[in-house]
Motif scaffolding. Structure first.
Motif, short mmCIF file in Angstrom:
data_model
loop_
_atom_site.label_atom_id
_atom_site.label_comp_id
_atom_site.label_asym_id
_atom_site.label_seq_id
_atom_site.Cartn_x
_atom_site.Cartn_y
_atom_site.Cartn_z
N LEU A 145 1.17 -0.73 0.11
CA LEU A 145 0.16 0.20 0.57
C LEU A 145 0.76 1.04 0.03
O LEU A 145 2.31 1.34 -0.06
N LEU A 146 0.35 2.60 -0.22
CA LEU A 146 1.36 3.54 -0.57
C LEU A 146 1.64 4.37 0.99
O LEU A 146 2.85 4.30 1.22
N GLY A 147 1.63 3.92 2.02
CA GLY A 147 2.16 4.05 3.37
C GLY A 147 3.23 2.56 3.94
O GLY A 147 3.63 2.67 4.75
N GLY A 148 3.06 1.77 2.64
CA GLY A 148 4.29 1.04 3.26
C GLY A 148 3.96 -0.29 3.21
O GLY A 148 4.48 -0.81 3.85
N THR A 149 2.60 -0.03 4.29
CA THR A 149 2.27 -1.69 4.79
C THR A 149 1.64 -2.37 3.29
O THR A 149 1.16 -1.99 2.66
N VAL A 150 2.59 -3.96 3.82
CA VAL A 150 2.62 -4.90 2.69
C VAL A 150 0.74 -5.55 3.01
O VAL A 150 0.91 -6.88 4.19
N THR A 151 0.18 -6.24 2.85
CA THR A 151 -1.63 -7.14 3.13
C THR A 151 -0.79 -8.50 2.03
O THR A 151 -0.70 -8.99 0.75
N ILE A 152 -0.51 -9.27 2.53
CA ILE A 152 -1.33 -10.57 2.05
C ILE A 152 -2.16 -11.41 2.62
O ILE A 152 -2.64 -11.63 3.26
#
Length: 447
Positions: free
Chosen positions: A361-368
């Protein structure tokens, strides 16, 4: 006016797109019956869904709803009992200047400025015998060409979607898409498909629900690996100078509620598999619209009770990924085959038990987002990060349950995401996913 509590629910879902007026209702809908003063609108039989249609919710009410929930409208015009002239008049009513004939009617109805709706779908499932005005492939192509020319003559900025036919994938003798691309004119920019596997066609009432489950959950895999690439290849062959993309304007498992279906856990797991596929094919999938907003795997109201079908929270979560960047992810593990001739979805080979996407995501969080297709077996899995990177997990939630489990007014959280213990940070994470489950893992990757 509009129900304020329902508006809150719709805003929480934050759909990027809403399609209207149908569905099958499109093929008998006339926009001019739903404009003007409420007490002057026509009341007509609802030939598609039964009952009476009083047209109290018309085009202006729909577009006002879209403005209130900040979503893009997607209009579907009548190619069944309607005419090209009527479709052009509808475009003028919605997008024409107040000096035009239908634009003046809109201004008289309280909206002087045009709405500027860009996305228009020509027809709905016109191939089906359940559809008013149903026709074959040649007539569909002819109608699309005529409707498109009439609508673009009013507003050349429209994005048009042509009526495709998912049955072409398993019954190619119809030549539906070939005929549309050859004879549908130069304005076939997107082809509409409906991903609506039925839970009553594959097996009789005495057959194994596990086998049915595995067939239904293999459907997005076949579309990704076989059917959609074949359609794209056909378009490149027949119209190589034109970019033709795919608009999946309805999707979800249809059929009986005592089987995996759009309103229960089965619908939620299918939704995650379908949206994983759509993310991987996002360069080619223009639209990925779920079947409905207020019925069939959607928002619910029963008297004073508001609740949601399980797939709503799945869609809500995936909607948050729309501005992210897909990260490459490879699956190594066991698979299964669907080889029964009874399936109306075709033979499907090497379907992975686990299906996953990763999005930054734009804020750097990665979703799996990972899905376990297995009907009765929990699966251990490892996620290894390339280049020695470290993943620091922040949340891990899982949705699972009986394959037919549903939310109800008195048990609105029966099927929901539940927080799980977090694995330790590292280059490789090992987790377990229950059967029939969606895992939602979020964290941060550091080099």
């Amino acid at each position: 006016g509009l129900d304020p509590d329902m508006l809150v629910q719709i805003r929480s879902l934050a759909p990027p797109l809403l399609r209207w007026p149908g569905g099958n209702f499109t093929s008998t809908y006339h926009f001019y019956e739903g404009i003007g003063a409420l007490d002057e609108r026509q009341t007509v039989p609802n030939l598609d869904w039964g009952g009476i249609e009083d047209n109290s919710f018309g085009i202006n009410e729909f577009l006002r709803l879209c403005e209130l929930v900040q979503t893009e409208p997607h209009l579907c015009v009548n190619m069944g009992s309607g005419t090209a002239e009527e479709a052009a008049a509808w475009v003028e009513y919605v997008n024409g200047p107040a000096t035009s004939h239908w634009g003046a009617r809109r201004a008289a109805d309280g909206r002087p400025e045009p709405y500027g709706v860009r996305l228009w779908e020509i027809g709905n499932e016109i191939y089906g015998v359940w559809q008013t005005g149903h026709c074959g492939s040649e007539e569909n192509a002819r109608r699309h060409r005529i409707w498109a020319e009439a609508m673009l003559a009013v507003d050349p900025t429209l994005e048009l979607i042509a009526t495709g036919n998912h049955a072409d994938f398993t019954e190619p003798h119809h030549h539906w898409h070939e005929t549309l691309l050859r004879d549908g004119g130069p304005h076939v920019g997107s082809i509409a498909l409906h991903a609506l596997p039925g839970n009553t066609k594959q097996l009789d009432q005495h057959s194994d629900l596990v086998a049915l489950w595995q067939q239904l959950m293999a459907h997005p895999h076949r579309w990704e690996r076989v059917d959609l690439p074949a359609l794209r290849a056909l378009a490149q062959q027949l119209v190589p100078a034109r970019a033709v993309d795919i608009a999946i304007t309805e999707w979800g498992i249809l059929g009986e509620t005592q089987r995996p279906q759009v309103g229960n856990l089965g619908g939620a797991v299918y939704a995650a598999l379908f949206l994983n596929m759509a993310i991987r094919m996002h360069e080619h999938v223009r639209v990925a619209n779920a079947t409905a907003l207020l019925h069939g795997g959607a928002l619910r109201r029963a008297g004073p009770f508001h609740y949601e079908d399980p797939q709503v929270d799945v869609i809500r979560r995936y909607t948050t990924l729309q501005d992210g960047v897909r990260l490459p992810i490879a699956y190594v593990g066991p698979a299964y085959d669907v080889d029964t001739a009874a399936s109306d979805m075709g033979i499907i080979a090497d379907v992975p038990w686990l299906d996953a996407v990763a999005v930054r995501l734009l804020g750097g969080t990665v979703t799996i987002a990972v899905v376990n297709r297995h009907a009765h077996k929990a699966l251990d899995f490892s996620v290894r990060f390339a280049g020695g990177a470290t993943f620091s997990p922040r949340t891990f939630e899982v949705m699972t349950g009986h394959m037919r489990a549903m939310n109800t007014p008195i048990a609105p959280q029966r099927v929901a995401f539940v927080a799980q213990p977090l694995p330790e940070a590292g280059n490789e994470l090992t987790l377990q996913l229950p059967p029939r489950a969606i895992g939602w893992l979020q964290g941060v990757i550091t080099a």
